[in-house]
Design a protein around this motif. Structure first.
Motif, PDB file in Angstrom:
ATOM      1  N   THR A  86       0.832  -1.209   0.000  1.00  0.00           N
ATOM      2  CA  THR A  86       0.000   0.000   0.000  1.00  0.00           C
ATOM      3  C   THR A  86       0.863   1.255   0.000  1.00  0.00           C
ATOM      4  OG1 THR A  86      -1.725  -1.187   1.218  1.00  0.00           O
ATOM      5  CG2 THR A  86      -1.835   1.221   1.217  1.00  0.00           C
ATOM      6  N   MET A  87       1.959   1.233   0.777  1.00  0.00           N
ATOM      7  CA  MET A  87       2.862   2.374   0.822  1.00  0.00           C
ATOM      8  C   MET A  87       3.508   2.622  -0.529  1.00  0.00           C
ATOM      9  SD  MET A  87       4.100   4.659   2.895  1.00  0.00           S
ATOM     10  CE  MET A  87       5.460   5.815   2.956  1.00  0.00           C
ATOM     11  N   LEU A  88       3.887   1.555  -1.212  1.00  0.00           N
ATOM     12  CA  LEU A  88       4.506   1.690  -2.530  1.00  0.00           C
ATOM     13  C   LEU A  88       3.542   2.307  -3.544  1.00  0.00           C
ATOM     14  CD1 LEU A  88       6.610  -1.576  -3.060  1.00  0.00           C
ATOM     15  CD2 LEU A  88       7.427   0.772  -3.253  1.00  0.00           C
ATOM     16  N   LYS A  89       2.318   1.799  -3.557  1.00  0.00           N
ATOM     17  CA  LYS A  89       1.360   2.239  -4.565  1.00  0.00           C
ATOM     18  C   LYS A  89       0.798   3.632  -4.279  1.00  0.00           C
ATOM     19  CE  LYS A  89      -0.295  -2.306  -6.106  1.00  0.00           C
ATOM     20  NZ  LYS A  89      -1.484  -3.180  -6.272  1.00  0.00           N
ATOM     21  N   ALA A  90       0.510   3.915  -3.018  1.00  0.00           N
ATOM     22  CA  ALA A  90      -0.203   5.147  -2.673  1.00  0.00           C
ATOM     23  C   ALA A  90       0.712   6.328  -2.383  1.00  0.00           C
ATOM     24  CB  ALA A  90      -1.117   4.904  -1.471  1.00  0.00           C
ATOM     25  N   VAL A  91       1.964   6.073  -1.955  1.00  0.00           N
ATOM     26  CA  VAL A  91       2.824   7.167  -1.515  1.00  0.00           C
ATOM     27  C   VAL A  91       4.100   7.263  -2.352  1.00  0.00           C
ATOM     28  CG1 VAL A  91       4.090   8.157   0.434  1.00  0.00           C
ATOM     29  CG2 VAL A  91       1.923   6.975   0.828  1.00  0.00           C
ATOM     30  N   LEU A  92       4.939   6.249  -2.299  1.00  0.00           N
ATOM     31  CA  LEU A  92       6.260   6.340  -2.919  1.00  0.00           C
ATOM     32  C   LEU A  92       6.179   6.477  -4.437  1.00  0.00           C
ATOM     33  CD1 LEU A  92       8.270   3.750  -0.796  1.00  0.00           C
ATOM     34  CD2 LEU A  92       7.978   6.194  -0.448  1.00  0.00           C
ATOM     35  N   THR A  93       5.341   5.664  -5.066  1.00  0.00           N
ATOM     36  CA  THR A  93       5.219   5.742  -6.524  1.00  0.00           C
ATOM     37  C   THR A  93       4.511   7.012  -6.951  1.00  0.00           C
ATOM     38  OG1 THR A  93       5.059   3.322  -6.519  1.00  0.00           O
ATOM     39  CG2 THR A  93       4.529   4.431  -8.570  1.00  0.00           C
ATOM     40  N   LEU A 110       2.515  -3.315  -9.444  1.00  0.00           N
ATOM     41  CA  LEU A 110       3.343  -2.121  -9.276  1.00  0.00           C
ATOM     42  C   LEU A 110       3.638  -1.507 -10.644  1.00  0.00           C
ATOM     43  CD1 LEU A 110       5.807  -3.468  -6.564  1.00  0.00           C
ATOM     44  CD2 LEU A 110       3.801  -2.033  -6.232  1.00  0.00           C
ATOM     45  N   ARG A 111       4.140  -0.286 -10.639  1.00  0.00           N
ATOM     46  CA  ARG A 111       4.318   0.440 -11.887  1.00  0.00           C
ATOM     47  C   ARG A 111       5.766   0.445 -12.336  1.00  0.00           C
ATOM     48  NH1 ARG A 111       0.528   5.497 -10.028  1.00  0.00           N
ATOM     49  NH2 ARG A 111      -1.479   4.637 -10.686  1.00  0.00           N
ATOM     50  N   ASP A 112       5.950   0.208 -13.622  1.00  0.00           N
ATOM     51  CA  ASP A 112       7.250   0.408 -14.241  1.00  0.00           C
ATOM     52  C   ASP A 112       7.421   1.910 -14.477  1.00  0.00           C
ATOM     53  OD1 ASP A 112       9.012   0.800 -16.749  1.00  0.00           O
ATOM     54  OD2 ASP A 112       9.454  -1.257 -16.130  1.00  0.00           O
ATOM     55  N   ILE A 113       8.450   2.505 -13.911  1.00  0.00           N
ATOM     56  CA  ILE A 113       8.597   3.961 -13.916  1.00  0.00           C
ATOM     57  C   ILE A 113       8.687   4.514 -15.336  1.00  0.00           C
ATOM     58  CG2 ILE A 113      10.007   5.889 -13.132  1.00  0.00           C
ATOM     59  CD1 ILE A 113       8.452   4.477 -10.943  1.00  0.00           C
ATOM     60  N   GLN A 114       9.477   3.890 -16.195  1.00  0.00           N
ATOM     61  CA  GLN A 114       9.646   4.406 -17.558  1.00  0.00           C
ATOM     62  C   GLN A 114       8.347   4.313 -18.349  1.00  0.00           C
ATOM     63  OE1 GLN A 114      13.015   2.669 -19.543  1.00  0.00           O
ATOM     64  NE2 GLN A 114      14.320   2.808 -17.739  1.00  0.00           N
TER      65      GLN A 114
END
Length: 366
Positions: free
Chosen positions: A187-194, A251-255
């Protein structure tokens, strides 16, 4: 000449008499103005000290941030500044600028308390701008950033966005966050860091090295256990970015996410060619070709390069509904299928290169 300005404590310094006068000049009824002013002037502030409330301070100016009507009142104040700019333009004392012959002229742009002024660098225009600022009681602001993004790009673009990586690492290094459960970390990765670099990625193409640094910070956060233990990466990041149906975590690929966000800007230019953004950019860079066929020029802004990078994603997956077929090229546009980008195959005669789908239809569009 472009001048960026920022209002110092814009909400706190709005004069009540000025607000009432603005609403009066805009044609609001006196009864309505009295209601609004009662809401504004009846406020009082107190101090909370050791769980006890002290004092009752009565302000004499300012509108409260968080109040539902405050943004609307602030827009009314901004209309005065906008009106002063338009008046100076009509009088000829402050001429607007045009980035290219095919682009519209722009005098000023406003977003909340951030304002960009555009005019010639002549002494007459500068004096007119100073007079407008003096009348509006505004202070000059801006030290290289606008809405949190850099105003000017040099060759080392990755250094301009380094703060994004620092913010991600700062959030990820919080001790109370590092020891979350797997569900909490996800949840932290998806909602905040990304989400931290999302705004920057929706405006500019981030360098590949910067995307790698962002992705590396996210990977370390996901696999972190403790300082006295060696962290091992059991699954490659590419598998984690797959959808849950495909066995990943979504999760999301940044590029790829960066390109998808830029494709939204490209779609806006394509679907709303009459908006100011589309008219300015296409007027400057798309002289002899349409937006979908425009090439990256040797000299252009990083913003335009970023939009064309998102445009390429659209170009690969775009299909056109035929309709009357007058704007669809037979050999260059994808119109055969809406599910896949299919185009007819040649050989093509030179005289047939510019044929439209409408040329293949009868009068009853069959």
């Amino acid at each position: 000449m472009a001048v960026k300005m920022d209002m110092s404590k814009a909400y706190d310094r709005a004069e009540w008499d000025f607000l009432a006068l603005v609403m009066k000049r805009l044609g609001f009824h006196d009864k309505w103005i009295n209601w609004i002013m009662q809401c504004i002037t009846s406020v009082s502030y107190s101090y909370l000290i050791n769980d006890s409330v002290y004092g009752a301070i009565k302000p004499h100016r300012g509108i409260r941030q968080g109040d539902p009507i405050s943004p609307y009142l602030f827009i009314l104040c901004g209309e005065v500044l906008s009106g002063l700019c338009w008046k100076a333009e009509l009088e000829g004392s402050m001429r607007e600028i045009q980035v290219a012959r095919g682009s519209p002229r722009v005098n000023h742009l406003m977003f909340a308390d951030d304002t960009m002024m555009f005019c010639n660098s002549s002494a007459k225009c500068c004096l007119s701008l100073l007079q407008i600022l003096s009348d509006y009681e505004k202070k000059e602001g801006g030290v290289g950033k606008y809405l949190g993004l850099p105003e000017h790009f040099g060759r080392k673009k990755k250094d301009l966005f380094t703060s994004i990586v620092d913010r991600i690492r700062q959030r990820a290094s919080n001790w109370s966050i590092r020891f979350l459960s797997r569900a909490g970390k996800l949840t932290m990765l998806k909602a905040v860091l990304t989400a931290i670099p999302t705004y920057a990625m929706s405006c500019f193409l981030l360098p590949l090295s910067l995307c790698s640094r962002i992705q590396s910070s996210l990977i370390r956060f996901w696999w972190y256990k403790a300082l006295d233990k060696k962290n091992r990466y059991w699954v490659v990041w590419g598998k984690l970015t797959k959808s849950k149906k495909a066995g990943g975590l979504g999760l999301r690929d940044i590029q790829l996410f960066n390109q998808a966000l830029l494709a939204k800007i490209a779609w806006r230019i394509l679907s709303s060619p009459s908006c100011l953004l589309a008219r300015v950019l296409t007027g400057k860079y798309c002289h002899n070709k349409i937006f979908l066929d425009a090439h990256v020029p040797a000299v252009c802004s990083h913003r335009w390069r970023s939009i064309l990078h998102g445009r390429d994603l659209l170009h690969e997956n775009l299909g056109k509904a035929i309709g009357n077929g007058q704007n669809i090229r037979i050999w260059k546009d994808s119109w055969i299928s809406l599910n896949s980008p299919l185009k007819p195959y040649g050989p093509i005669h030179e005289s047939a290169l510019d044929l439209r789908v409408s040329d293949l239809l009868t009068d009853d569009l069959q």
